[in-house]
Design a protein around this motif. Structure first.
Motif, PDB file in Angstrom:
ATOM      1  N   LEU A   1       8.413  -1.014   1.893  1.00 32.35           N
ATOM      2  CA  LEU A   1       8.522  -2.250   1.116  1.00 32.35           C
ATOM      3  C   LEU A   1       9.913  -2.397   0.500  1.00 32.35           C
ATOM      4  CD1 LEU A   1       5.072  -2.387  -0.738  1.00 32.35           C
ATOM      5  CD2 LEU A   1       5.882  -3.891   1.094  1.00 32.35           C
ATOM      6  N   LEU A   2      10.463  -1.283   0.037  1.00 32.58           N
ATOM      7  CA  LEU A   2      11.796  -1.332  -0.562  1.00 32.58           C
ATOM      8  C   LEU A   2      12.850  -1.731   0.471  1.00 32.58           C
ATOM      9  CD1 LEU A   2      13.592  -0.861  -3.019  1.00 32.58           C
ATOM     10  CD2 LEU A   2      13.772   1.551  -2.339  1.00 32.58           C
ATOM     11  N   VAL A   3      12.737  -1.147   1.657  1.00 37.04           N
ATOM     12  CA  VAL A   3      13.681  -1.523   2.738  1.00 37.04           C
ATOM     13  C   VAL A   3      13.530  -3.002   3.073  1.00 37.04           C
ATOM     14  CG1 VAL A   3      14.267  -1.157   5.157  1.00 37.04           C
ATOM     15  CG2 VAL A   3      13.814   0.812   3.667  1.00 37.04           C
ATOM     16  N   PHE A   4      12.282  -3.446   3.156  1.00 34.12           N
ATOM     17  CA  PHE A   4      12.052  -4.869   3.447  1.00 34.12           C
ATOM     18  C   PHE A   4      12.660  -5.764   2.362  1.00 34.12           C
ATOM     19  CE2 PHE A   4       9.373  -8.663   2.880  1.00 34.12           C
ATOM     20  CZ  PHE A   4       9.566  -9.270   4.118  1.00 34.12           C
ATOM     21  N   ALA A   5      12.509  -5.364   1.087  1.00 26.04           N
ATOM     22  CA  ALA A   5      13.063  -6.158  -0.013  1.00 26.04           C
ATOM     23  C   ALA A   5      14.586  -6.218   0.067  1.00 26.04           C
ATOM     24  CB  ALA A   5      12.616  -5.569  -1.351  1.00 26.04           C
ATOM     25  N   LEU A   6      15.171  -5.044   0.350  1.00 30.03           N
ATOM     26  CA  LEU A   6      16.634  -5.030   0.466  1.00 30.03           C
ATOM     27  C   LEU A   6      17.103  -5.871   1.657  1.00 30.03           C
ATOM     28  CD1 LEU A   6      17.351  -1.264  -0.344  1.00 30.03           C
ATOM     29  CD2 LEU A   6      17.616  -3.250  -1.845  1.00 30.03           C
ATOM     30  N   ALA A   7      16.324  -5.874   2.741  1.00 30.61           N
ATOM     31  CA  ALA A   7      16.697  -6.670   3.917  1.00 30.61           C
ATOM     32  C   ALA A   7      16.579  -8.167   3.649  1.00 30.61           C
ATOM     33  CB  ALA A   7      15.829  -6.282   5.109  1.00 30.61           C
ATOM     34  N   CYS A   8      15.753  -8.522   2.671  1.00 30.78           N
ATOM     35  CA  CYS A   8      15.607  -9.948   2.350  1.00 30.78           C
ATOM     36  C   CYS A   8      16.850 -10.519   1.666  1.00 30.78           C
ATOM     37  CB  CYS A   8      14.386 -10.159   1.452  1.00 30.78           C
ATOM     38  SG  CYS A   8      12.812 -10.029   2.327  1.00 30.78           S
ATOM     39  N   ALA A   9      17.690  -9.644   1.094  1.00 29.17           N
ATOM     40  CA  ALA A   9      18.903 -10.135   0.436  1.00 29.17           C
ATOM     41  C   ALA A   9      19.840 -10.836   1.431  1.00 29.17           C
ATOM     42  CB  ALA A   9      19.609  -8.990  -0.288  1.00 29.17           C
TER      43      ALA A   9
ATOM     44  N   PRO B   1       2.940   6.441  -8.305  1.00 28.90           N
ATOM     45  CA  PRO B   1       2.381   6.369  -6.948  1.00 28.90           C
ATOM     46  C   PRO B   1       2.003   7.755  -6.436  1.00 28.90           C
ATOM     47  CG  PRO B   1       4.760   6.065  -6.908  1.00 28.90           C
ATOM     48  CD  PRO B   1       4.345   6.055  -8.339  1.00 28.90           C
ATOM     49  N   ARG B   2       0.944   7.780  -5.615  1.00 28.85           N
ATOM     50  CA  ARG B   2       0.515   9.013  -4.991  1.00 28.85           C
ATOM     51  C   ARG B   2       1.463   9.385  -3.851  1.00 28.85           C
ATOM     52  NH1 ARG B   2      -5.348   7.204  -3.363  1.00 28.85           N
ATOM     53  NH2 ARG B   2      -4.006   5.456  -2.709  1.00 28.85           N
ATOM     54  N   ALA B   3       1.407  10.609  -3.413  1.00 28.22           N
ATOM     55  CA  ALA B   3       2.320  11.087  -2.368  1.00 28.22           C
ATOM     56  C   ALA B   3       2.125  10.319  -1.062  1.00 28.22           C
ATOM     57  CB  ALA B   3       2.117  12.591  -2.144  1.00 28.22           C
ATOM     58  N   GLU B   4       0.845   9.995  -0.749  1.00 29.65           N
ATOM     59  CA  GLU B   4       0.600   9.269   0.508  1.00 29.65           C
ATOM     60  C   GLU B   4       1.079   7.816   0.458  1.00 29.65           C
ATOM     61  OE1 GLU B   4      -3.354   9.638  -1.762  1.00 29.65           O
ATOM     62  OE2 GLU B   4      -1.599  10.864  -1.264  1.00 29.65           O
ATOM     63  N   ASP B   5       1.339   7.304  -0.768  1.00 33.05           N
ATOM     64  CA  ASP B   5       1.835   5.924  -0.884  1.00 33.05           C
ATOM     65  C   ASP B   5       3.351   5.809  -0.741  1.00 33.05           C
ATOM     66  OD1 ASP B   5      -0.720   5.043  -1.327  1.00 33.05           O
ATOM     67  OD2 ASP B   5      -0.551   5.151  -3.530  1.00 33.05           O
ATOM     68  N   VAL B   6       4.049   6.933  -0.778  1.00 33.49           N
ATOM     69  CA  VAL B   6       5.524   6.882  -0.776  1.00 33.49           C
ATOM     70  C   VAL B   6       6.082   6.236   0.491  1.00 33.49           C
ATOM     71  CG1 VAL B   6       7.618   8.289  -0.767  1.00 33.49           C
ATOM     72  CG2 VAL B   6       5.778   8.797  -2.383  1.00 33.49           C
TER      73      VAL B   6
ATOM     74  N   SER C   1       4.823   3.936   2.406  1.00 33.19           N
ATOM     75  CA  SER C   1       4.604   2.489   2.330  1.00 33.19           C
ATOM     76  C   SER C   1       5.547   1.838   1.325  1.00 33.19           C
ATOM     77  CB  SER C   1       3.145   2.206   1.948  1.00 33.19           C
ATOM     78  OG  SER C   1       2.259   2.734   2.898  1.00 33.19           O
ATOM     79  N   LEU C   2       5.742   2.510   0.186  1.00 33.59           N
ATOM     80  CA  LEU C   2       6.635   1.947  -0.826  1.00 33.59           C
ATOM     81  C   LEU C   2       8.082   1.920  -0.341  1.00 33.59           C
ATOM     82  CD1 LEU C   2       5.134   3.569  -4.047  1.00 33.59           C
ATOM     83  CD2 LEU C   2       4.824   1.243  -3.196  1.00 33.59           C
ATOM     84  N   LEU C   3       8.488   2.964   0.396  1.00 36.25           N
ATOM     85  CA  LEU C   3       9.842   2.963   0.959  1.00 36.25           C
ATOM     86  C   LEU C   3      10.017   1.817   1.963  1.00 36.25           C
ATOM     87  CD1 LEU C   3      10.510   6.798   1.483  1.00 36.25           C
ATOM     88  CD2 LEU C   3      11.533   5.260  -0.227  1.00 36.25           C
TER      89      LEU C   3
ATOM     90  N   PHE D   1       6.332  -4.720  -6.223  1.00 35.39           N
ATOM     91  CA  PHE D   1       5.939  -3.473  -6.876  1.00 35.39           C
ATOM     92  C   PHE D   1       5.221  -3.719  -8.207  1.00 35.39           C
ATOM     93  CE2 PHE D   1       9.515  -2.471  -4.148  1.00 35.39           C
ATOM     94  CZ  PHE D   1       9.054  -1.350  -3.465  1.00 35.39           C
ATOM     95  N   GLN D   2       4.526  -4.841  -8.307  1.00 32.63           N
ATOM     96  CA  GLN D   2       3.845  -5.171  -9.564  1.00 32.63           C
ATOM     97  C   GLN D   2       2.687  -4.209  -9.866  1.00 32.63           C
ATOM     98  OE1 GLN D   2       2.000  -9.026  -9.294  1.00 32.63           O
ATOM     99  NE2 GLN D   2       1.393  -8.730  -7.152  1.00 32.63           N
ATOM    100  N   ASP D   3       2.105  -3.617  -8.800  1.00 35.98           N
ATOM    101  CA  ASP D   3       0.997  -2.695  -9.029  1.00 35.98           C
ATOM    102  C   ASP D   3       1.434  -1.433  -9.757  1.00 35.98           C
ATOM    103  OD1 ASP D   3      -0.602  -4.486  -7.750  1.00 35.98           O
ATOM    104  OD2 ASP D   3      -0.573  -3.454  -5.813  1.00 35.98           O
ATOM    105  N   TYR D   4       2.709  -1.098  -9.655  1.00 40.31           N
ATOM    106  CA  TYR D   4       3.198   0.146 -10.254  1.00 40.31           C
ATOM    107  C   TYR D   4       4.115  -0.098 -11.445  1.00 40.31           C
ATOM    108  CZ  TYR D   4       1.509   1.967  -5.825  1.00 40.31           C
ATOM    109  OH  TYR D   4       0.719   2.287  -4.761  1.00 40.31           O
ATOM    110  N   ALA D   5       4.232  -1.374 -11.860  1.00 42.77           N
ATOM    111  CA  ALA D   5       5.139  -1.691 -12.969  1.00 42.77           C
ATOM    112  C   ALA D   5       4.669  -1.054 -14.264  1.00 42.77           C
ATOM    113  CB  ALA D   5       5.255  -3.206 -13.131  1.00 42.77           C
TER     114      ALA D   5
END
Length: 665
Positions: free
Chosen positions: A78-86, A67-72, A74-76, A58-62
């Motif tokens: 990515l967040l799920v993917f990040a949490l799954a990496c734990a 984020p725009r509404a249409e990006d939500v 995709s960001l969700l 999420f460095q682009d939004y740091a």
């Protein structure tokens, strides 16, 4: 809202996250680890994801715009993917940890202090033993050097006996055991180790009284009407006192020396570690089976430390000798007054054979007849009872007031099942008839043969052995049996401990018999006994009883056989005969094959999925999820994630194959 409350809420959610990560990681790996290991891996992985992976994704939004509404969506994703990496990171940590330090290789933290103290005590004892061996220049014995002269071997044998004697009770017992194994040690060592005496200074009566009262949970005066504080004999493991029960019966009380169990256990640990090193690093250690020998010795010595076992041995031998009307008496035990540390048994009024020898003639007793009775009793115990005294030396044989004999000290007995006794009979009969092939078959029945045994060469060696010891002019003795065992060991046939105990007892009883009558011929006496025993087996009553026993045992087999023949004949007649062959009928074999197939399938799927993920990541064009991450890239990462999970599942199965999954918690 207070700061403490917010802190507690934060800690709660962190704990929940760590618990979820730990659960998912262990579930995916399907291997159980210790609690501390799982918590550490989950904590490290959660920290890495939170402070390393999420900032990168999420460095682009740091520091940029919201984020725009249409990006939500995709960001969700990515967040799920990040949490799954734990969980994936936790799996990586667990697999690498298992590869470097498998579960069980490090003891639990709660035992570190006690283990450190025990290790220090063992190390001090270990170095003391090494100093003793070095002091007596026994490096040649340890390294198995074969270039010593006969004089040097004799000196080394004396040094070995002295070092074992100085090392204490466990090593004295080990030396006594080795003195009976002419199949694995040269005669010069065996003869010298036979001089080891199991003696010790007596324990003060006050300590004996405390030991008895703690074991029997009653005062000495309440259990015994009389108790002599002076011991009759004192050995390294126990000492014996005379006493009289409240009922008036004369007994002896065998009391274990205080603290002897801890001493023996510490030394047994050292003996087994040394045996393992000798078997790994020396040829002679591997040839003699040092580790197996040490394990058998440890088991035997632990049995000797448990007087419950000796009490049971006494009861079994007493019942057997009484049942067949033996001329040799065995003391009766008192189980209700005995424990693991104290043994109460009937007292015999007599003197040991080692002390009574010069007075036998004066009492009108025939030494040669007594020797014959001793040997006959031991052979009856071996061939008829299947339970026998393994150490019948003169000190364990009493000449009673009426001239009869008594056996004492049954801390260690040998046991032979029916099949082993019958195999031993066949070996003795083959020796008597000088039948090489029957002797070969009999020996192969009771030993474990190597895969590369040259049976023709083995039979030739047995033929040479018979020509040497069993010709008309020869006078066979116990050396014949010792040579037979050496021949068996030369061809790497593993002699069972039970059979070695038989020859040990025969060798000991031969020494007792020849001390009474120097002209006593054990082999001739055993041969006469064997002929009489064989005659008894074919006598009418004995043969009828044996046939009836075999018929009763075979009757269920015969009934099933008739029914099965009838079913097969009916199937043939009606044309319904089929043959069903089941591969992998054993559940263990099916589980092994299933595990292999699962590992192979997971490996193939992991490789395939990983290749597909890499190909997707390398696709140049495609829909964008963020300014720096495309949809194909995201799909490739998902496939790599799946590939990594399967690959880790395969790796942990390989690394954890040496331990049972139920061993950890």
């Amino acid at each position: 809202m207070s700061v403490l409350f917010i802190l507690l809420i934060g800690l709660f959610f962190i704990g929940v996250n760590i618990a979820v990560v730990a659960f998912v990681a262990v579930r995916l790996l399907n291997v159980r680890f210790t609690f501390a290991r799982v918590v550490i891996a989950a904590t490290l992985s959660q920290t890495a994801v939170q402070y390393l992976l999420i900032p990168v994704l999420f460095q682009d939004y740091a520091a940029g715009p919201d984020p725009r509404a249409e990006d939500v969506p995709s960001l969700l994703a990515l967040l799920v993917f990040a949490l799954a990496c734990a969980p994936l990171a936790a799996m990586v940590i667990l697999v690498v940890w298992e590869a470097i330090l498998p579960v069980g290789s490090i003891p639990p933290i709660r035992t570190w202090l006690s283990n450190f103290r025990a290790r220090m005590r063992r190390s001090r004892r270990y170095f003391k033993i090494l100093r003793l061996f070095s002091k007596h220049r026994l490096t040649g014995v340890i390294r198995g050097r074969n270039d010593q002269t006969p004089q040097q071997r004799a000196e080394l044998a004396v040094s070995l006996r002295t070092a074992l004697d100085e090392a204490g009770v466990t090593f004295v017992k080990l030396g006594q055991l080795l003195s009976t194994r002419r199949d694995i040690l040269p005669a010069v060592y065996v003869d010298e180790l036979a001089k080891l005496q199991d003696g010790a200074s007596p324990v003060p009566y006050e300590e004996v009284r405390i030991q008895i009262e703690n074991s029997l949970r009653a005062p000495v005066a309440e259990v015994f009407r009389e108790f002599d504080p002076e011991p009759l004999a004192a050995a390294s493991i126990a000492q014996v006192h005379s006493a009289r029960l409240a009922t008036g019966e004369k007994v002896v009380v065998k009391v274990q020396r205080p603290g002897i169990r801890d001493t023996v256990e510490r030394d047994l640990d050292i003996v087994q570690r040394l045996a393992s090193k000798l078997e790994r690093h020396t040829d002679w250690g591997r040839d003699m089976g040092a580790r197996k020998l040490a394990e058998g010795f440890a088991e035997s010595l632990r049995e000797e430390l448990d007087f419950h076992i000796e009490c049971g041995n006494l009861a079994a031998v007493h019942a057997a000798t009484t049942g067949r009307g033996s001329p040799v008496h065995v003391p009766r035990a008192f189980p209700e007054l005995s424990s693991g540390d104290v043994l109460v048994m009937e007292r015999f009024d007599g003197v040991s054979l080692s002390q009574a020898g010069p007075d036998l003639a004066g009492r009108g007793l025939d030494s040669s007849a007594i020797a014959g009775v001793l040997v006959g009793e031991l052979l009856d115990e071996i061939m008829v009872d299947g339970i026998f005294h393994t150490d019948p030396h003169p000190g364990n044989i009493l000449v009673l007031g009426d001239g009869s004999l008594g056996f004492i000290d049954f801390g260690s007995v040998g046991r032979l099942d029916r099949e082993l006794r019958e195999s031993l009979q066949r070996i003795l009969f083959a020796l008597d008839s000088q039948d090489v092939y029957s002797l070969s078959d009999g020996l192969l029945e009771v030993t474990t043969r190597p895969d590369d045994l040259d049976q023709v060469e083995f039979e030739r060696a047995l033929g040479g052995f018979m020509a040497r010891f069993l010709n008309v002019a020869g006078q066979p003795d116990m050396r014949m049996f010792n040579e037979l065992i050496r021949l068996v060991m030369k061809f790497r046939l593993s002699v069972p401990n039970e059979l070695a105990a038989v020859f040990r007892s025969l060798g000991t009883i031969e020494g007792s018999a020849t001390a009474l009558d120097p002209r006593f011929d054990l082999v001739h006496h055993a041969k006469s006994y064997g002929e009489q025993y064989a005659q008894k087996l074919v006598d009418g009553d004995a043969l009828r009883e044996r046939v009836q026993s075999e018929m009763i045992a075979a009757l269920p087999i015969a009934k099933r056989f008739v029914r099965r023949v009838d079913r097969i004949a009916g199937a043939v007649e009606s044309g319904r005969l089929t043959v069903n062959i089941r591969l992998f009928a054993d559940a263990k074999e099916r589980n092994v094959v299933t595990s292999w197939l699962n590992q192979i399938l997971l490996t193939v799927l992991a490789a395939t999925t990983g290749v597909m993920g890499v190909l997707l990541i390398r696709v140049p064009d495609g829909p964008a999820m963020t300014s720096s991450i495309g949809l194909y890239d995201f799909a490739g990462f998902i496939l790599l994630f799946i590939s990594s999970v399967m690959a880790l599942r395969v790796l942990v199965g390989i690394f954890a194959a040496g331990r049972h999954r139920e061993d950890s918690y």
